[in-house]
Design an enzyme around this catalytic site. Structure first.
Site, mmCIF file in Angstrom:
data_model
loop_
_atom_site.group_PDB
_atom_site.id
_atom_site.type_symbol
_atom_site.label_atom_id
_atom_site.label_comp_id
_atom_site.label_asym_id
_atom_site.label_seq_id
_atom_site.Cartn_x
_atom_site.Cartn_y
_atom_site.Cartn_z
ATOM 1 N N TYR A 243 -4.068 -24.581 -9.712
ATOM 2 C CA TYR A 243 -2.738 -25.253 -10.247
ATOM 3 C C TYR A 243 -2.967 -25.949 -11.455
ATOM 4 O O TYR A 243 -3.883 -27.001 -11.441
ATOM 5 C CB TYR A 243 -1.986 -26.003 -9.277
ATOM 6 C CG TYR A 243 -0.455 -26.539 -9.569
ATOM 7 C CD1 TYR A 243 0.548 -25.592 -9.692
ATOM 8 C CD2 TYR A 243 -0.672 -27.673 -10.474
ATOM 9 C CE1 TYR A 243 1.850 -26.314 -10.108
ATOM 10 C CE2 TYR A 243 0.574 -28.148 -10.917
ATOM 11 C CZ TYR A 243 2.004 -27.408 -10.640
ATOM 12 O OH TYR A 243 3.057 -27.734 -11.037
ATOM 13 N N GLU B 102 4.107 -25.053 -16.746
ATOM 14 C CA GLU B 102 3.494 -25.023 -15.529
ATOM 15 C C GLU B 102 2.813 -23.674 -15.422
ATOM 16 O O GLU B 102 3.399 -22.906 -15.624
ATOM 17 C CB GLU B 102 4.522 -25.169 -14.331
ATOM 18 C CG GLU B 102 3.858 -25.287 -12.986
ATOM 19 C CD GLU B 102 4.982 -25.191 -11.938
ATOM 20 O OE1 GLU B 102 5.965 -24.390 -12.089
ATOM 21 O OE2 GLU B 102 4.790 -26.368 -11.123
#
Ligand code: GDP
Ligand code: MN
Length: 389
Positions: free
Chosen positions: A109, A198
């Site tokens: 992530y 993101e």
């Protein structure tokens, strides 16, 4: 403002960031035709909507042939996709992105978010990617690392090593590559006034390359005037229709879940008004700031927006007349209430320049408008009237 994944990836590609090759299509016919030209051993069909969680919801399909791409497109395109971010009604899929499939070894992530408390950008990284970061944060917060970036220095070697450690990367070349990726992403944020990037998942491929497999970018709306190239990427179909109307009229509007519509000038006054409605035991249906110059036209549009929300059972107008005098505003409210046939209880609180005149005009209008000069009483009154219905 949000953009689609394929748009985000095109932007990232111009910075030399590693994203997969892909084509955007809007029909099953094109999906099949493009897949034939594309012709990769693994193709990923991805629904393009402004919401995440598509994978779990069936909006990301791995395909090994043109036929599979066609079947996936038939299944997904022009239908609502319901993910944990769309709400129960889902979001209609109007565009698909067909990508060259990557071979994943590990999913990480990675995101850059504006940390308002520290006044700088922060890198959020975790070795556990692919899944929702909110889940990781809940179950194992120790697996998430935050790296603050001091604005004067930008990305430094120690930032890169910090993130590399989170991912468990030891290979020198991979760490160097990670440094390049972080530096470029940070540059995108600065250049385009983005407040979020993101990448989930950020992957290490079986070939040992770091790769951006998903991309979400969100831009600061107030800076969009500087970036016509970004503004051009806006997809109004993905945005709330009322919020679009409000933006066109330069009103700050956000729909909320309650049933008392609020029309206020000034963001601070709007917040205070919403607080008072809550204090009186009800919920505001919206945040609406008509701005410093509450002209008749603006007041009318504001009423239109509030009234097209079917949850609204009453309206509280709270306007402070400064440059714009209360008597003029009162005329504006009456004109708007008449032309739009306001059918719900309407309580108006006018304060400021010429407020007695303004209130008199409202009282003499013959319309069902309650003019009250104290904000406490006005809030109590509208809540009482709505709860009596
Ligand atoms: P999201 O669910 O909306 O966040 O969509 P993502 O783009 O993150 O895709 C969801 C999942 O699909 C990823 O976590 C991957 O596991 C998988 N996926 C997406 N692209 C590829 C790919 O190119 N190759 C492989 N093997 N899996 C992929
Ligand atoms: Mn994702």
């Amino acid at each position: 403002m949000n953009i689609h994944e394929y748009q985000a990836k095109r932007l990232l590609k111009t910075y030399g960031l590693p994203v997969s090759e892909g084509v955007m299509v809007e029909s099953v016919f094109d999906a099949e035709a493009q897949a034939k030209i594309f012709n990769k051993p693994l193709m990923v069909v991805k629904a393009q909507i402004h919401a995440g969680g598509r994978g779990k919801a069936g909006g990301v399909v791995l395909c090994k042939s043109v036929e599979e791409v066609k079947a996936a497109a038939e299944k997904i395109l022009h239908k609502p996709l319901i993910t944990h971010q769309t709400g129960p009604q889902g979001q209609i899929v109007r565009r698909l992105y067909i990508e060259d499939g990557a071979n994943i070894d590990q999913e990480f992530y990675l995101s850059f978010v504006l940390d308002r408390a520290h006044g700088c950008m922060t890198i959020i990284s975790s070795r556990e990617g692919g899944t929702e970061i909110e889940e990781v944060a809940k179950k194992s917060p120790e697996k998430i690392t935050k790296t603050l970036i001091y604005p004067a220095t930008g990305i430094m070697g120690y930032h890169v090593r910090h993130v590399a450690k989170t991912y468990g990367l030891n290979d020198k070349d991979q760490i160097k590559k990670l440094g390049e990726i972080l530096t470029k992403l940070y540059q995108v944020l600065l250049d385009k006034d983005a407040d979020l990037i993101e990448i989930n998942p950020f992957v290490l491929t079986t070939e040992g390359n770091l790769h951006l497999l998903d991309a979400k970018i969100s831009f600061e709306g107030n800076a969009l005037f500087k970036h016509p190239d970004i503004e051009a990427l806006r997809d109004e179909k993905e945005e709330d229709a009322l919020e679009t109307l409000a933006r066109e009229q330069d009103l700050n509007y956000i729909k909320l879940d309650g049933n008392i519509g609020c029309m206020v000038n000034g963001a601070g006054l709007a917040m205070a008004t919403m607080d008072l409605i809550k204090l009186c035991g009800a919920e505001p249906a919206n945040f609406l700031d008509v701005g410093g110059t509450a002209s008749q036209e603006k007041v009318e549009t504001a009423f239109k927006i509030i009234l097209s929300d079917k949850d609204v059972k009453g309206i509280l107008v709270n306007i402070f007349g400064g440059i714009m005098k209360c008597d003029i505003i009162a005329h504006g409210i009456i004109a708007a209430a008449k032309s739009l046939h306001v059918h719900v209880p309407l309580v108006v609180r006018l304060q400021g320049t010429n407020s007695p005149e303004g209130q008199k005009i409202l009282r003499d209008s013959g319309l069902n408008i309650k003019a009250i000069d104290s904000l406490d009483e006005a809030s109590e009154e509208i809540v009482k009237q709505v709860q009596a219905v």
